[in-house]
Design a protein around this motif. Structure first.
Motif, PDB file in Angstrom:
ATOM      1  N   ALA A 185      10.874   2.465   4.640  1.00 55.13           N
ATOM      2  CA  ALA A 185      11.035   3.920   4.663  1.00 55.13           C
ATOM      3  C   ALA A 185      12.438   4.291   4.209  1.00 55.13           C
ATOM      4  N   GLY A 186      12.534   5.392   3.490  1.00 57.46           N
ATOM      5  CA  GLY A 186      13.823   5.808   2.955  1.00 57.46           C
ATOM      6  C   GLY A 186      14.085   5.268   1.565  1.00 57.46           C
ATOM      7  N   THR A 233       4.023   9.031  -1.826  1.00 59.66           N
ATOM      8  CA  THR A 233       5.441   9.376  -1.647  1.00 59.66           C
ATOM      9  C   THR A 233       5.579  10.889  -1.522  1.00 59.66           C
ATOM     10  N   ASP A 234       6.751  11.324  -1.114  1.00 64.11           N
ATOM     11  CA  ASP A 234       7.099  12.746  -1.149  1.00 64.11           C
ATOM     12  C   ASP A 234       7.785  12.999  -2.485  1.00 64.11           C
ATOM     13  N   ARG A 267      10.163  10.032  -2.585  1.00 62.24           N
ATOM     14  CA  ARG A 267      10.706   9.358  -1.397  1.00 62.24           C
ATOM     15  C   ARG A 267       9.582   8.651  -0.668  1.00 62.24           C
ATOM     16  N   GLN A 269       7.893   7.092   2.521  1.00 57.36           N
ATOM     17  CA  GLN A 269       7.906   7.280   3.971  1.00 57.36           C
ATOM     18  C   GLN A 269       7.370   6.055   4.679  1.00 57.36           C
ATOM     19  N   HIS A 271       4.776   3.644   6.272  1.00 55.34           N
ATOM     20  CA  HIS A 271       3.403   3.389   5.839  1.00 55.34           C
ATOM     21  C   HIS A 271       2.466   3.347   7.045  1.00 55.34           C
TER      22      HIS A 271
END
Length: 271
Positions: A185-186, A233-234, A267, A269, A271
């Protein structure tokens, strides 16, 4: 167990045009052969501004790396389909901002690996590594990259102009999905892809002829098809756009000229 560095073909056929070497030619490099230059010139004769796309893609890389370091606190990069070394390579941009950045380059062209090992030297504080493997081998790539990257910390997953060489939609989506699912994440997915949005049928014809001639197979996808790669993703603003128009740095001038490579940044996140 086979070393993932050696999982791709290790022979260099100078008589068959290869995408990384054609790209190098368009960027003004010298790591290319006559067959690459001839193929590149044929495309330039049909689409004279094709090299503008190559330069815009490299400028996009620089803007994204700066964004990821300055605003997203990313200090690791996995650059797949990296191509031959030119100027402003990923580790050079990253380590100019933070010398401790770590970068792994991946390509399936043995000439890329040979040149990268000779030319892409990391800062003492950081690290750079080079893996010869194919995007179709995400597990092998991840195994090799883990020798240099810490997959418990965010990674910038760079797929610039490489997914367009996977002709099958299912195979392309699966390869990207496997890589994204392995990122913590990130992390961020950074992807550009050839389209026919700017040049229409002329681009489609050039891609078909290149593939038929025995060069690296390549295809176009439209922005909606490219957006599918970001589905988990974002997707950051402005979404999937011509890479020249992704957050241009001089907003007081007219919008940059659109190029045939479209892409975005998403981005990743939990899972």
């Amino acid at each position: 167990m086979t070393d993932p560095r050696l999982s791709a073909d290790t022979t260099i056929d100078s008589g068959v045009p290869q995408s990384a070497r054609i790209w190098n030619y368009w960027l003004g490099g010298t790591n290319n052969f006559a067959a690459d230059r001839a193929a590149g010139d044929e495309v330039l004769a049909r689409i004279p501004d094709i090299a503008l796309g190559a330069r815009a893609d490299r400028a996009f890389l620089q803007r994204v790396v700066r964004f990821l370091i300055a605003e997203a606190d990313v200090r690791q990069f996995l650059d797949i389909g990296a191509g031959l070394p030119t100027e402003n390579n990923t580790h050079e941009v990253a380590q100019s901002l933070d010398p401790a950045c770590r970068v792994v380059y991946v390509d399936n062209d043995p000439l890329v690996l040979e040149q990268a090992q000779a030319l892409l030297v990391s800062t003492p504080e950081g690290a750079s590594d080079y893996v010869q493997a194919d995007l179709r081998e995400p597990a092998a790539i991840l195994t090799a990259a883990a020798r240099t990257l810490d997959f418990s910390r965010p990674v910038g997953l760079m797929l610039l102009g490489v997914v367009n060489h996977l002709m099958d939609d299912g195979q392309a989506q699966n390869a990207v999905a496997q890589l994204v699912s392995a990122m913590p994440a990130g992390s961020y997915l950074v992807l550009t892809h050839s389209t026919a949005e700017i040049h229409g049928d002329a681009m489609l014809e050039v891609m078909h002829e290149t593939t038929q001639r025995g060069g690296t197979p390549i295809r176009a996808r439209n922005p909606g098809e490219i957006a599918v790669f970001f589905k988990t993703t974002d997707l950051l603003e402005p979404g999937v756009v011509s890479c020249s128009r992704w957050r241009p740095e001089d907003e007081e001038t007219d919008p940059p000229t659109e190029v045939y490579l479209f892409g975005g940044v998403g981005r990743i996140q939990l899972h």
